[in-house]
Motif scaffolding. Structure first.
Motif, PDB file in Angstrom:
ATOM      1  N   GLU A  67       1.582  10.401  11.357  1.00  0.00           N
ATOM      2  CA  GLU A  67       1.805  11.393  10.300  1.00  0.00           C
ATOM      3  C   GLU A  67       2.926  12.353  10.689  1.00  0.00           C
ATOM      4  OE1 GLU A  67      -2.148  12.993   9.969  1.00  0.00           O
ATOM      5  OE2 GLU A  67      -2.453  12.045   8.011  1.00  0.00           O
ATOM      6  N   GLU A  81       0.817  -1.211   0.000  1.00  0.00           N
ATOM      7  CA  GLU A  81       0.000   0.000   0.000  1.00  0.00           C
ATOM      8  C   GLU A  81       0.854   1.266   0.000  1.00  0.00           C
ATOM      9  OE1 GLU A  81      -1.980  -3.269   2.346  1.00  0.00           O
ATOM     10  OE2 GLU A  81      -0.035  -2.294   2.324  1.00  0.00           O
ATOM     11  N   SER A  82       0.225   2.368  -0.298  1.00  0.00           N
ATOM     12  CA  SER A  82       0.861   3.676  -0.160  1.00  0.00           C
ATOM     13  C   SER A  82       0.838   4.082   1.309  1.00  0.00           C
ATOM     14  CB  SER A  82       0.110   4.721  -0.988  1.00  0.00           C
ATOM     15  OG  SER A  82      -1.201   4.906  -0.454  1.00  0.00           O
ATOM     16  N   LEU A  83       1.618   5.098   1.646  1.00  0.00           N
ATOM     17  CA  LEU A  83       1.604   5.617   3.014  1.00  0.00           C
ATOM     18  C   LEU A  83       0.211   6.101   3.394  1.00  0.00           C
ATOM     19  CD1 LEU A  83       4.957   7.643   3.058  1.00  0.00           C
ATOM     20  CD2 LEU A  83       4.519   5.429   4.142  1.00  0.00           C
ATOM     21  N   GLU A  84      -0.486   6.710   2.450  1.00  0.00           N
ATOM     22  CA  GLU A  84      -1.822   7.243   2.728  1.00  0.00           C
ATOM     23  C   GLU A  84      -2.795   6.117   3.080  1.00  0.00           C
ATOM     24  OE1 GLU A  84       0.061   8.066   0.123  1.00  0.00           O
ATOM     25  OE2 GLU A  84       0.606  10.076   0.849  1.00  0.00           O
ATOM     26  N   VAL A  85      -2.721   5.018   2.346  1.00  0.00           N
ATOM     27  CA  VAL A  85      -3.604   3.879   2.626  1.00  0.00           C
ATOM     28  C   VAL A  85      -3.266   3.274   3.983  1.00  0.00           C
ATOM     29  CG1 VAL A  85      -4.211   1.540   1.900  1.00  0.00           C
ATOM     30  CG2 VAL A  85      -4.071   3.374   0.211  1.00  0.00           C
ATOM     31  N   LEU A 131      -1.914   4.770   6.596  1.00  0.00           N
ATOM     32  CA  LEU A 131      -2.364   5.680   7.653  1.00  0.00           C
ATOM     33  C   LEU A 131      -3.859   5.534   7.908  1.00  0.00           C
ATOM     34  CD1 LEU A 131      -0.294   8.848   6.699  1.00  0.00           C
ATOM     35  CD2 LEU A 131      -0.169   7.641   8.890  1.00  0.00           C
ATOM     36  N   ALA A 132      -4.620   5.295   6.859  1.00  0.00           N
ATOM     37  CA  ALA A 132      -6.073   5.174   6.994  1.00  0.00           C
ATOM     38  C   ALA A 132      -6.481   3.916   7.755  1.00  0.00           C
ATOM     39  CB  ALA A 132      -6.727   5.182   5.616  1.00  0.00           C
ATOM     40  N   ARG A 167      -3.082   7.711  14.020  1.00  0.00           N
ATOM     41  CA  ARG A 167      -2.817   8.199  12.665  1.00  0.00           C
ATOM     42  C   ARG A 167      -2.186   9.589  12.703  1.00  0.00           C
ATOM     43  NH1 ARG A 167      -7.352   7.161  10.681  1.00  0.00           N
ATOM     44  NH2 ARG A 167      -8.430   9.148  10.903  1.00  0.00           N
TER      45      ARG A 167
END
Length: 210
Positions: free
Chosen positions: A39, A21-25, A27-28, A35
């Motif tokens: 961040e 996954e990406s970092l954004e995924v 974190l979610a 979270r």
């Protein structure tokens, strides 16, 4: 969710996360308060790979327990849970992170990607009185298991000597998964540790047993 492998007994559990996954995924996948904290903490790292490894460990820990836990580090760099609810050990290799939790004794886990480099440095961790065996005709797997198991036991030990040649594996024939023993030779006690292992298509995983 990239929970790749998971294992649980009464007193230990471990899991492997495949970093896709990406970092954004990632974190979610964390609860709100964690979270926000993560961040902010990610800004400490320059390397994108290091960010991914660090965050994947936190996501994996949350996936394992479904509870928000904070990881601290001792002056020696060993991880611990700040609420001391479990002993913890962490490992990562290209594309994967692994986390182990133990209820009663310190934990040690190690994951190593399949790579030929273990042949070049075998004199750093293989003893003259140890015998390595191939897996499916490939000695790289046998060498990786020796390296990985000693790293796992090193993490498990208190005040361990960093010389991996002071650890000796008992002779075993590698299978897809199994157990063997590792004896430490650095102290008068010369303790014997039981180690579980699993060979996967692109990595080996080893962990200490209670």
């Amino acid at each position: 969710m990239a929970l790749f492998l998971q294992h649980k007994t009464d007193d230990i559990q471990w899991a492997v996360w495949k970093m896709e996954e990406s970092l954004e995924v990632l974190l979610a996948l964390l609860p709100d308060a964690r979270r926000v904290f993560c961040e902010q903490e990610l800004n400490r790292f320059v390397s994108e790979r290091r960010k991914m490894e660090w965050l994947s460990v936190r996501v994996l820990l949350y996936a394992m327990l479904q509870e928000d836990k904070e990881i601290g580090y001792s002056p020696e760099g060993k991880p611990y849970l700040t609420d001391h609810s479990f002993f913890i050990s962490i490992s990562h290799t290209k594309g994967y992170v692994a986390v182990m939790l133990a209820s009663f004794t310190p934990a040690g886990i190690d994951i190593e990607q399949y790579a030929q480099r273990v042949h070049k440095v075998s004199d750093r961790y293989i003893r003259s009185d140890e015998q390595t065996e191939p897996y499916q005709g490939d000695m790289t797997w046998g060498l990786l298991l020796h390296w990985s198991a000693k790293e796992a036991v090193f993490k498990r030990m208190e005040n361990a000597d960093a010389d991996l040649r002071k650890l000796r594996l008992t002779h075993f024939i590698p299978q897809e998964q199994g157990t063997f023993q590792v004896q430490e030779l650095a102290t008068e006690q010369q303790e014997l540790y039981s180690v579980g292992y699993r060979i996967c298509p692109d990595f080996v995983l080893t962990w200490t047993l209670s």
